[in-house]
Design an enzyme around this catalytic site. Structure first.
Site, PDB file in Angstrom:
ATOM      1  CG  ASP A   1      -2.161  -0.733   1.042  1.00  0.00           C
ATOM      2  OD1 ASP A   1      -2.480  -1.044  -0.111  1.00  0.00           O
ATOM      3  OD2 ASP A   1      -2.821  -1.042   2.053  1.00  0.00           O
TER       4      ASP A   1
ATOM      5  CE1 TYR B   1       3.763  -6.352   4.101  1.00  0.00           C
ATOM      6  CE2 TYR B   1       2.879  -8.578   4.150  1.00  0.00           C
ATOM      7  CZ  TYR B   1       3.114  -7.396   3.473  1.00  0.00           C
ATOM      8  OH  TYR B   1       2.682  -7.261   2.177  1.00  0.00           O
TER       9      TYR B   1
END
Lengths: 253, 253
Positions: free
Chosen positions: A51, A109
């Site tokens: 994103d 992540y």
């Protein structure tokens, strides 16, 4: 031949990886750099749609070319053409059958929280700062709640609207809450992630730390598959794609 | 009353600390922020004239004011008025006799070298990258040469032109070359530093690593007091003011 690039980048100045009209994206920056090096427009595929504002410590992308530049020269050639916030770390030739997104076995992540009343200029745009300091008790609540996410679950309650994915079951291999001085690092590895899944998990853990969600309820909340029962979506600036694993490359990385 | 601010800042976007006409400086940014908070222009004094592009992990500055804002509120008030690359970490009242520059007992600088063929987007503008990797042998040469700097010496050979300082003797308490993954951190503490002294020391150590200066000659080179015998001036982006010590505050920091 197909070339696999290993990259890292700061996402602050980009509207995510994927090309969008009239917006700076990582994909278009790489394609611009390739055009300067190869003299032609080469389409690039990425391992993940990160994103806007999200960073990557490790990211993989591929392109096809007929021109044989020695792979050891590709990083320096591309880095001199890329902006300072994107770097190519390595390049190698992969089989034509390799697919940089479909062949991912696991991604990890890391979400970085700055646990401080005072902002840190050196971490601006690179952490999400919590102005109300979390103590040992609050962090242990997050660590307790984190355990409920590990394993195979339908994570549709931890997905933002706007995704068209059919199968919402993912296997989370670990979700660790690590205290590192005044940073709290949340590391999560899975065989795949739904849209905004990590940021919603982090927001939900923070809601747990702040007493808005009970740590013991987390397994039930996951099972409800209801976005409104999970926590808020933590902002993008604290999120880093940390590691991407492929079958054949696992040993080389 | 006199207020002492503890600051940290990224120097990249500033022409050093001290106010200069038509240039962005840290001092003018702080004075602008104070004006927004106090409603009047308050002159600020700094602990050190850091150069353009040099960073500060810790920096001290003072100002005088008749308005009694509780000191615990000053950091948040000023931080909301300061740009993102400067932060106030703490504030306290000090005696009127305190002088933020003259009363410094010791300063420690850290110089960060990135020992990598590939640039790192996350360290852009925050390290000096050496593209030809230094191995264990080269680093041991630097560590050996570093020993010659410790103690009281006339460091006029390690001073850039343009300084009007009369006494060029300084006492170096330590000069350490520390390997931290692909970073090389050079930490030097002294009772004071001449103009560009740290950057010339670092350049000279790098010239030693690259074989242009013999490590065994370093004591003799210092004794010559001849700028042309020392090494190059390393660039500002790797330099951090790391710690500033005052007599009465040493215990509190």
């Amino acid at each position: 031949m197909k070339i696999l690039l290993e990259l890292s980048y700061i996402g602050t100045n980009y509207a995510g990886f994927q090309v969008q009209p009239n917006k700076a994206t990582v994909q278009s920056a790489i394609q611009d750099a390739l055009e300067r090096v190869y003299g032609e427009r080469l389409p690039v595929k990425g391992c993940s749609r990160t994103d806007s504002g999200v960073h990557a410590l490790q990211y993989f992308a591929t392109y096809d070319t007929a021109r044989a530049i020695p792979t050891e020269r590709i990083p320096l050639a591309l880095n001199s053409a890329l902006p300072a916030d994107i770097a190519v770390r390595s390049a190698r030739i992969v089989p034509d059958s390799f697919h940089v997104r479909h062949d991912v076995l696991r991604k990890e992540y890391e979400y970085r929280l700055l646990n401080s009343r005072i902002r840190d200029p050196f971490l601006e745009g690179r952490v999400y700062r919590i102005p109300h300091i979390l103590g040992e008790h609050e962090i242990s609540l997050m660590q307790c709640a984190a355990k409920a996410f590990v394993g195979e679950h339908d994570f549709s309650g931890f997905m933002s609207a706007g995704s068209s994915v059919a199968d919402t079951v993912r296997r989370v291999d670990w979700l660790d809450v690590i205290v590192d001085d005044n940073l709290i690092k949340i590391r999560v590895a899975a065989n795949g992630f739904l849209y905004n899944m990590v940021r919603i998990i982090v927001g939900t853990l923070l809601d747990t730390a702040h007493g808005r969600i009970a740590a013991d309820d987390m397994a039930a909340i996951i099972a409800l598959c209801d976005r409104s029962r999970a926590g808020f979506t933590a902002p993008p600036e604290g999120l880093y794609l940390r590691r991407v694993e492929y079958g054949d490359f696992a040993a080389e990385q």
